[in-house]
Design an enzyme around this catalytic site. Sequence first.
Site, PDB file in Angstrom:
ATOM      1  N   LYS A  30      21.952  36.730   2.862  1.00 13.78           N
ATOM      2  CA  LYS A  30      21.965  38.116   3.353  1.00 13.78           C
ATOM      3  C   LYS A  30      22.784  38.258   4.634  1.00 13.78           C
ATOM      4  CE  LYS A  30      18.193  39.260   5.427  1.00 13.78           C
ATOM      5  NZ  LYS A  30      18.637  39.337   6.848  1.00 13.78           N
ATOM      6  N   THR A  31      22.508  37.411   5.623  1.00 15.08           N
ATOM      7  CA  THR A  31      23.197  37.522   6.906  1.00 15.08           C
ATOM      8  C   THR A  31      24.681  37.225   6.752  1.00 15.08           C
ATOM      9  OG1 THR A  31      21.175  36.845   8.057  1.00 15.08           O
ATOM     10  CG2 THR A  31      23.229  36.703   9.287  1.00 15.08           C
ATOM     11  N   GLN A 242       9.889  41.201   1.048  1.00 18.11           N
ATOM     12  CA  GLN A 242       9.501  40.550   2.300  1.00 18.11           C
ATOM     13  C   GLN A 242       9.104  41.550   3.386  1.00 18.11           C
ATOM     14  OE1 GLN A 242      11.751  36.874   3.384  1.00 18.11           O
ATOM     15  NE2 GLN A 242      13.220  37.587   1.862  1.00 18.11           N
ATOM     16  N   ARG A 594       9.551  30.084   2.169  1.00 17.66           N
ATOM     17  CA  ARG A 594      10.042  29.330   3.337  1.00 17.66           C
ATOM     18  C   ARG A 594      10.391  27.904   2.931  1.00 17.66           C
ATOM     19  NH1 ARG A 594      12.059  32.806   5.089  1.00 17.66           N
ATOM     20  NH2 ARG A 594      11.317  33.863   3.221  1.00 17.66           N
TER      21      ARG A 594
END
Length: 631
Positions: A30-31, A242, A594
């Site tokens: 995403k980033t 999320q 995670r």
Amino acid sequence: MDITLTPAQQEAVESLGRPVLVAAGAGSGKTRTLTAKIAYLVNVLGYDPTRILAITFTNKAADEMKRRLEAMTGRPAHAFPWVRTFHSACFQILKEHCEILGYTRPLSIHSEYQQRMDMKKALAELDIDHAYLNAYRAAVSRAKNSDDPWSYLATGSRLYRVREVYELYNRILVQHNAVDFDDILALTRELLTKNESVRRRCQDLFDYVLVDEFQDSNAVQCRIMDLLLRDGNLTVVGDDYQSIYQFRGADPSFFIHFPRNYPQAKIVRLEENFRSTRPIVEAAEALIAKNVSRIEKKCFSRRDGKPVEVRRFLSDDDEAQWVAWHCRELHLSQGIPFRDMAVLYRTKFCSMVLERAMRHKGVPYTMMGGRGFFERREVQDIHAYLMSALNPKDDVAFERILNVPRRGLGTATLKKILATGGSATPLQEKCRRALDRGLLSKKVATAVEELLKLLEHLRGLKPHEAIETVVKTCRYEDYLRDISEGDEDFVSRVENIEQMIYAARQASDMESYLEACALIREDQDDAEAGTGVRLATFHAAKGLEFQVVFVIGVEEGLLPHWRSVQLDGGVPVTEENLQGLEEERRLFYVAMTRAAGELYVSHAMVRKGDVVRPSRFLSELPEECVVRRSW
């Protein structure tokens, strides 16, 4: 651009001319995609980087984005001045136009401690027990973050005289020429909504707007985004799977209903998970598929791996002992660093038995989510000196330092000082009046006079010089030695001050230094410290990844948490409880995703001496992705 992207990421980067929603699954880059889009706008399409507004939800994320942009574009970080958090960006607008709302520059931002003092004063004036301080603070915060604060106060809170508390608390802030964190957004919305010239000036600042973590936005943030938007040049990125901050006012419906609110919007789905193995991704995907409110994605991974291990234990102590033992075994047999392992839990009390087990097995560990650096006593004290020097109207800051270190001001003396003026008179001015009228003893008068002279002197210094001057002039380290619990505590406090001085050297002036400190959220900075196994709540672990993850306490009452889902004798879940249940399922999804390589999920039959049942969520995990064991 010389950036390798997947076809879906490339589509998200090159989609222009209409609003774009990027629904990005966990571990999908995403980033990288969001940063690549900014680089594409600048390097390929020729956009001016100073006219791109890129909103992140943490300062840490903003710094990381700037670092990546430096590498991608070859431009320095300061070439992207509007890569900021929502609060930071809005404060730039607010301080520029604060006179319209009756404030003067410099405008102060009250810290958590100062906000508590403001609210305590408001409750005292209305003769309301300060035992309810947290409840009133929460109500005021929710009101400021709602569509209509007055409607919320009329219907959303049953607290006694809450409207009067709200009004008085805000008046106290105005008297101090200060705002709280919620005001930064609420007042910016007010400015942009009611003042057309300000709105047009702000719209003209930006050619493109991008928002990260859009699933965590609220009504005020979305309204500000709309007001700043020009020509539909908007890209929002996030993952409604999320969204876990409803207790802070986040509303995933803004993400889910984005296509309805922007009919011309394009949806791009990033579905490949590059972090986790296939069994982990498929198990998490099956879990979240039970949620009704979502933008559907079909997340997948190309990495093979071990199945998710679901373990049952007789007691929480057995569970903790096994987790500690297995962490040690993984470290010794496979060489996995302790810092690449995490034990995650729904609520903080679960950590107590874990810490005991870790110590017993000799496994180093690091607690995440502790008190933030800028909330520590010595940091707040020194900053209060600087704030009092910069803003003489800030009574909360001045009252904190008036007798720190001790200057002999007792309750009776303070009453004499306060009696020299009304509530609109700043406390510093009241001190001057008390001195002029000879109301103070010689010793106290000398101390107060020296304090006022010190503040006057500080105004002309650079921030690091001001901190050094306060520490030396006030003999602050002697004071710290008196209040510290021992040598180790004292050294730690002194090191914190040294860190402040180092940070202050990077700032050009005192106003910008204090502004940066006030806007900093601690995020997960403490995740960088230590080499032990990470112990954290689900919330504290969001955005992080580990090679091995243990999710413990997956039991009814803990996950889903009893406060979020109220069930009574088999009565069907109401719509309100359904929202709570879906948030709890998202929490479990976040915890599971995670894990990069190995995931262990566990529950006990007895916790804290009480018999408990396995979480319903365990039955939602597909059998082909899990292996179930007892210990």
